[in-house]
Write a protein that holds these residues in place. Structure first.
Motif, mmCIF file in Angstrom:
data_model
loop_
_atom_site.group_PDB
_atom_site.id
_atom_site.type_symbol
_atom_site.label_atom_id
_atom_site.label_comp_id
_atom_site.label_asym_id
_atom_site.label_seq_id
_atom_site.Cartn_x
_atom_site.Cartn_y
_atom_site.Cartn_z
ATOM 1 N N HIS A 94 0.827 -1.218 0.000
ATOM 2 C CA HIS A 94 0.000 0.000 0.000
ATOM 3 C C HIS A 94 0.856 1.260 0.000
ATOM 4 O O HIS A 94 2.018 1.237 0.387
ATOM 5 N N HIS A 141 0.412 5.060 1.881
ATOM 6 C CA HIS A 141 -0.399 5.608 2.959
ATOM 7 C C HIS A 141 -1.402 6.587 2.360
ATOM 8 O O HIS A 141 -1.146 7.209 1.321
ATOM 9 N N GLU A 169 7.353 5.497 7.642
ATOM 10 C CA GLU A 169 7.198 4.331 8.529
ATOM 11 C C GLU A 169 8.574 3.690 8.752
ATOM 12 O O GLU A 169 9.462 3.832 7.904
ATOM 13 N N TYR A 171 10.294 -0.171 9.586
ATOM 14 C CA TYR A 171 10.163 -1.616 9.783
ATOM 15 C C TYR A 171 11.450 -2.106 10.445
ATOM 16 O O TYR A 171 12.540 -1.611 10.133
ATOM 17 N N HIS A 226 4.842 0.279 -0.158
ATOM 18 C CA HIS A 226 5.698 -0.733 0.451
ATOM 19 C C HIS A 226 4.993 -2.076 0.516
ATOM 20 O O HIS A 226 3.788 -2.158 0.766
ATOM 21 N N HIS A 282 -4.358 3.731 5.107
ATOM 22 C CA HIS A 282 -3.835 2.809 4.099
ATOM 23 C C HIS A 282 -4.605 2.951 2.802
ATOM 24 O O HIS A 282 -5.835 2.908 2.814
HETATM 25 ZN ZN ZN Z 1 2.491 1.125 5.830
#
Ligand code: ZN
Ligand code: PAN
Length: 186
Positions: A87, A89, A96, A98, A135, A157
């Motif tokens: 998706h 944002h 973001e 990770y 991503h 999203h």
């Molecule tokens: Zn995300």
């Protein structure tokens, strides 16, 4: 039968209220895999990934942060690895982080001009996802790939763009190695 990471913080963060757990099975992911013939041969009930998220503030709150752990099972549809929907944002410029917990994966990142690149995910690797960047993660190993994610509570999203067009490149296994190849669907 998911091996959960043995993290000190995890159980505290992911208990209590405002916890969301979702499971995505093959039957929910018909539009993301390119090899439709291979997809048709597989059991739609096969779990591809689970996500456990913590929403300490209401969705849309400016300035808050959400936390989630994604567990992607090992597997492939044809040559294409099990992966997330992917998706942008909804508020496009929201970024973001990770952090890989266990397993082996690839993080696909595509900017709004359709340029795709990939980062290797190994336990402990930290990945910054800039704003305006779609991503998706793929499990390229033989065990569960799990990673934690931290994103702004007003990000939202947008799955529509990716479900229509996909990424400009897809990640497939060739001679035992993950390689990015152009997505002929685009
Ligand atoms: Zn995300
Ligand atoms: C992650 C993802 C999670 C599942 O928490 O939502 O890995 O992937 P999809 O949402 O693409 O199905 C994240 O990026 N949150 O913003």
């Amino acid at each position: 039968n998911i091996t959960k990471p043995n993290l000190i913080f995890k159980d505290d963060l992911l208990t209590g209220e405002n916890i969301d757990r979702l499971t995505r099975k093959l039957k929910d992911l018909g539009d993301i895999f390119n090899d439709k013939a291979a997809f048709a041969q597989m059991d739609g009930e096969t779990v591809v990934y689970d996500v456990e998220s913590s929403f300490p503030v209401a969705h849309g709150t400016e300035g808050g942060l959400f936390y989630g752990i994604t567990y992607i099972h090992p597997g492939k549809v044809g040559q294409e690895y099990f992966m997330t929907k992917g998706h942008f944002h909804e508020i496009r410029n929201r970024g973001e982080y990770y952090c890989t917990l266990e397993g082996e994966g690839m993080l696909l990142l595509m900017d709004e001009n359709g340029n795709t690149r990939a980062e290797k995910m190994i336990p402990g690797s930290i990945h910054y996802i800039p704003g305006n960047t779609a991503h998706r993660t793929a499990n390229v190993g033989e065990q569960i790939l799990s990673f934690s994610a931290f994103w702004p509570s007003d990000a939202g999203h947008d799955y529509g763009t990716i479900s229509e067009k996909g990424f400009s490149e897809i990640l497939i296994e060739q001679e035992g190695q993950p390689v990015l190849v152009p997505n002929i669907k685009q």
